[in-house]
Design a protein around this motif. Structure first.
Motif, PDB file in Angstrom:
ATOM      1  N   THR A  87       0.846  -1.194   0.000  1.00 17.15           N
ATOM      2  CA  THR A  87       0.000   0.000   0.000  1.00 17.15           C
ATOM      3  C   THR A  87       0.876   1.236   0.000  1.00 17.15           C
ATOM      4  O   THR A  87       1.854   1.331   0.754  1.00 17.15           O
ATOM      5  N   THR A  88       0.510   2.212  -0.849  1.00 13.77           N
ATOM      6  CA  THR A  88       1.266   3.466  -0.904  1.00 13.77           C
ATOM      7  C   THR A  88       0.299   4.624  -1.150  1.00 13.77           C
ATOM      8  O   THR A  88      -0.902   4.421  -1.339  1.00 13.77           O
ATOM      9  N   GLY A  89       0.826   5.837  -1.152  1.00 14.51           N
ATOM     10  CA  GLY A  89      -0.005   7.026  -1.271  1.00 14.51           C
ATOM     11  C   GLY A  89      -0.655   7.164  -2.632  1.00 14.51           C
ATOM     12  O   GLY A  89      -0.136   6.704  -3.656  1.00 14.51           O
ATOM     13  N   THR A  90      -1.788   7.845  -2.649  1.00 13.89           N
ATOM     14  CA  THR A  90      -2.589   8.020  -3.858  1.00 13.89           C
ATOM     15  C   THR A  90      -1.766   8.552  -5.022  1.00 13.89           C
ATOM     16  O   THR A  90      -1.801   8.016  -6.135  1.00 13.89           O
ATOM     17  N   GLY A  91      -1.035   9.635  -4.787  1.00 11.69           N
ATOM     18  CA  GLY A  91      -0.316  10.307  -5.860  1.00 11.69           C
ATOM     19  C   GLY A  91       0.907   9.579  -6.358  1.00 11.69           C
ATOM     20  O   GLY A  91       1.513   9.979  -7.352  1.00 11.69           O
ATOM     21  N   PHE A  92       1.283   8.498  -5.676  1.00 12.61           N
ATOM     22  CA  PHE A  92       2.524   7.802  -6.019  1.00 12.61           C
ATOM     23  C   PHE A  92       2.267   6.485  -6.747  1.00 12.61           C
ATOM     24  O   PHE A  92       3.171   5.660  -6.891  1.00 12.61           O
ATOM     25  N   ALA A  93       1.037   6.302  -7.209  1.00 19.94           N
ATOM     26  CA  ALA A  93       0.652   5.026  -7.809  1.00 19.94           C
ATOM     27  C   ALA A  93       1.546   4.654  -8.982  1.00 19.94           C
ATOM     28  O   ALA A  93       2.101   3.542  -9.046  1.00 19.94           O
TER      29      ALA A  93
END
Length: 816
Positions: free
Chosen positions: A549-555
């Motif tokens: 899982t990672t941040g939205t903007g770093f997909a």
């Protein structure tokens, strides 16, 4: 006699504008003497020839500012190196403010400049007029002057860069059209032109407004569109040659001297898109018809500032299309879709200012496989799914163009192209007062208005505390004292699976993720310098399967980094499952009581401790529950198959009625994480920061004899020390507004700037984080032994420093 096209090249640059010529120049300087630049018509004939040529340096990112500063340094020396004039003049840049809020913005820009090592001078209106005597100043509040800004002749600089590239060994071919790129099994093999075929493995596309359509042929997404941009060139009327460039954002206009006259242009709020159905086939050295009616709104604004324009003759109203992007930043880097396909495009009418540094950065990216420093604001991997749709890109880009000179408000959201990507809870949350923000197309609740008290879920922008301040305080206190639900469905989520998944993730992750099934690990992923490329959580959900899982903007960025770093001899596959799951983050001291009420699973601390993942049943739904927190309280991330999200949410809200459960948004998350000292990638941490510097060495598996990327760099830092260290700063004045980029002073000496800032409602103080820097080395004792001030909008503010979290949920007190 025309040179013969070579049959092989180490790198091919496509596009002979200023960006392409700068890239070829820098590649040749790095020893890539068999670099070939291909231009379908003539150098500069795309859009470079009609650029206005203002060269400013200051941006909100330290590294982008550094990149633009490199351009200035290069342009100063280029004529001496090549013997060709560039038209470069370091005549300074002036920016004026017509109201108090703009003046606050300008003062904060001056602080940012100071933080980044630029000396921006604040001036009175009369002092500004002394520098720019043509203007009226009756409506001015103040001005700022940057002496090292300037202007240049775009075509002349391009020709000088081209000559410098040839001198260093590169070859340049005009009137040579690229017809195709040969790709075999995901690898570039050759470039095919109308003059022949050139074998190569690396391509750099610097084709300006043609880049999107060209790159799309090979599966590469470059989000830019063409927009008409006009400026006036006046007759000569005695304008001094050393006149600074002038930006008058409240009147939407800019000015520069040219052969005794002025160039004046601007950014109208209702821009006109161009080439919606494609760029005409033979469009080169071409301009569009002048649109006097549309430009009149800019001219009216300019006449109020420069009355002489009422009588001076106009040589030309030049209308030339330029490429703009959805967020106003340019696009650099290796495309995530195709290895060794690099892009430099979308320069939003400041390509001349950017070209020197952008070409340098691209050349290093091609040569060394990474940029010279973190360029995330311009990285092509900041885009994602919405940006494949040209209509969406155009809609958002036109909004960004129209805001080019409007106030750059803190926390400002775009309004166009929305809603695009919606959580299943969107309508429920909207009905309950959610004020949404947007990231990578996702609608995300930033805060919740109290509809019964008459609050409106709408941001009202200001440089002071904004209208949502108290609402976020309510959510923050509920997080600390009761329980909240954050809809974090927009999280990017990946599955890494295969027989070698453990070996692959163990190499990529700096923390020990090779733990039993059911383990949950917070980890960074490092480059060879030890810099933090990704900041993620890794849950082991099977012997051969990991959930990341990672941040939205770093997909896009993180998927690209992980996938390209899987060792080629290992069998492991990365799959993006973002759209398969909603995420309901249940946080707060009452969160376990609420979860117990909706599941039969044993979720006691003994059975379900921190740092573990379990599947539990809620209302008929199999929920992947992650025991983790980003707010510093007991909590659970509930990853729910998308079709169950509303059912699970309703069950939680019903169960939470007696336990104070409320909705909360991302601004409360930010407030809580600042108090707890959690780092944010893209601000506090990134490729230029190591875990040792960021206070995250505890999350690196140095005590275990396990190889991972970046280990050698971390070992060296632990042995020899570091030159910067992240610290927390708390102003004595509780009313100070911290936004990031405020200058840090230690014992009266500038030592860095804040990477992030906000307010902690439990501690009742503003909070900032930033790196304390010293070339002689920095230790924790060094940091703590200083006396600190922050420069906030050019005012010194005393503050305390801490190396520990301000908030401890067990002690509920300030530790610093």
């Amino acid at each position: 006699m025309m040179k013969t096209l070579p049959t092989t090249a180490k790198a091919i640059v496509i596009g002979g504008g200023i960006i392409g010529c700068s890239t070829a120049y820098h590649l040749a300087k790095l020893g890539w003497t068999d670099t070939v630049l291909l231009e379908r018509k003539k150098l500069t004939s795309g859009t470079t020839f009609h650029a206005a040529g203002l060269v400013g340096q200051l941006r909100t990112s330290a590294n982008i500012t550094q990149l633009l500063g490199y351009s200035v340094g290069l342009y100063k020396e280029l004529e001496a190196e090549t013997g060709l004039a560039t038209g470069w003049k370091m005549n300074g840049g002036l920016r004026v403010a017509c109201n108090e809020e703009r003046w606050t913005e300008v003062k904060r820009q001056a602080t940012t400049a100071q933080s980044f090592g630029l000396e921006m001078q604040l001036l009175t209106p009369r002092e500004a007029q002394d520098l720019w005597p043509l203007m009226e100043i009756d409506d001015l509040v103040g001005a700022a002057y940057l002496p090292t800004d300037g202007q240049a002749n775009p075509s002349d600089i391009t020709q000088a860069l081209a000559k410098g590239a040839r001198m260093a060994g590169a070859s340049i071919f005009e009137d040579t059209e690229v017809l195709d790129i040969e790709i075999d099994k995901g690898r570039i093999r050759a470039v095919v032109t109308d003059k022949g075929r050139i074998e190569c493995e690396r391509v750099v596309v610097c084709a300006g407004q043609w880049t999107r359509a060209f790159a799309a042929r090979f599966g590469v997404n470059v989000p830019l569109v063409s927009v008409e941009h006009q400026y006036v060139i006046t007759e000569s009327f005695g304008v001094p040659s050393n006149l600074p460039t002038l930006r008058d954002p409240d009147r939407l206009t800019y000015y520069k001297e040219e052969v005794g006259g002025l160039v004046m242009g601007g950014y109208e709020p209702n821009p006109i898109a161009w080439a919606v159905d494609g760029i005409p086939e033979n469009f080169h050295y071409s301009l569009l018809d002048s649109n006097f009616d549309h430009f009149n709104q800019i001219m009216v604004q300019a006449l109020g500032r420069v009355p002489a324009l009422q009588t001076v003759g106009v040589k030309q109203l030049l209308n030339g299309p330029e490429s703009f992007t959805p967020d106003g930043n340019f696009i650099l880097g290796e495309a995530p879709e195709l290895k060794n396909f690099f892009v430099g495009a979308g320069f939003n009418a400041f390509g001349i200012a950017s070209a020197g540094g952008a070409g340098m950065a691209l050349a290093e990216w091609v040569s060394k496989g990474e940029p010279p420093y973190d360029l995330w604001p311009a990285d092509i991997r900041r885009f994602g799914r919405p940006h494949f749709d040209t209509d969406w890109v155009r809609t958002r880009t036109l909004e960004a163009y129209g805001k080019h000179y409007t106030m750059a408000w803190p926390f400002e959201e775009h309004s166009s192209g929305r809603p695009c990507r919606k959580s299943p809870l969107y309508d429920r949350l909207k009905a309950q007062g959610a004020c949404f923000g947007e990231k990578l197309g996702w609608e995300r609740p930033n805060w919740f208005a109290d509809l019964f008290a008459g609050e409106e879920p709408k941001d009202i922008y200001s440089y002071a505390r904004q209208n949502w301040f108290d609402a976020v305080g309510r959510e923050h206190r509920s997080t600390r004292e009761a329980a909240v639900i954050f809809d974090q469905t927009s999280f990017a989520k990946f599955l890494l699976k295969g027989r070698d998944a453990e070996a692959a993730i163990s190499w990529i992750a700096s923390n020990d993720v090779a733990r039993p099934v059911g383990s949950l690990v917070y980890t960074q992923m490092l480059n060879d310098k030890g810099g933090i490329e990704c900041d993620v959580t890794v849950a082991r959900i099977g012997e051969e399967e990991f959930y990341i899982t990672t941040g939205t903007g770093f997909a896009t960025h993180d998927f690209n980094w992980i996938s390209k770093n899987i060792p080629p001899d290992l069998h492991a596959e990365l799959v993006d499952v973002t759209s398969a799951y909603s995420v309901l983050s249940l946080m707060g001291p009452n969160s376990r009581l609420i979860l117990e009420a909706v599941t039969n699973a044993d979720i006691s601390n003994a059975s379900f401790p921190f740092g573990t993942v379990r599947t539990v049943g809620i209302a008929g739904c199999p929920v992947r529950a992650l025991r983790i927190t980003y707010v510093g309280e007991l909590g659970y991330e509930l990853h729910v198959p998308i079709e169950y999200a509303a059912t699970v949410y309703d069950a939680l809200m019903i169960a939470g009625r007696d336990h104070g459960l409320v909705n909360a948004g991302y601004r409360a998350i930010e407030s809580c994480r600042l108090e707890k000292g959690y780092r944010a990638w893209g601000s506090d941490i990134g490729p230029d920061h190591t875990p040792v510097e960021a206070g995250l060495a505890w999350a690196v598996k140095m005590r275990k004899n396990i190889a991972f990327r970046g280990r050698d760099a971390i070992e060296r830092q632990l042995a020899t020390g570091v030159r910067k260290m992240l610290a927390c700063f708390v102003p004595d004045d509780p009313d100070v507004v911290l936004l990031g980029r405020e200058t840090i002073y230690r014992d009266g000496k500038r030592v860095g700037w804040l990477s992030s800032g906000g307010f902690g409602y439990t501690v009742g103080k503003p909070i900032g984080y930033g790196y304390v820097r010293d070339p002689e080395g920095v230790t924790e004792d060094f940091v703590l032994s200083g006396t600190y001030e922050l420069d906030v909008a050019r005012q010194r503010v005393p503050c305390k420093v801490s190396m520990k979290p301000l908030y401890d949920p067990d002690m509920l007190r300030i530790k610093a």
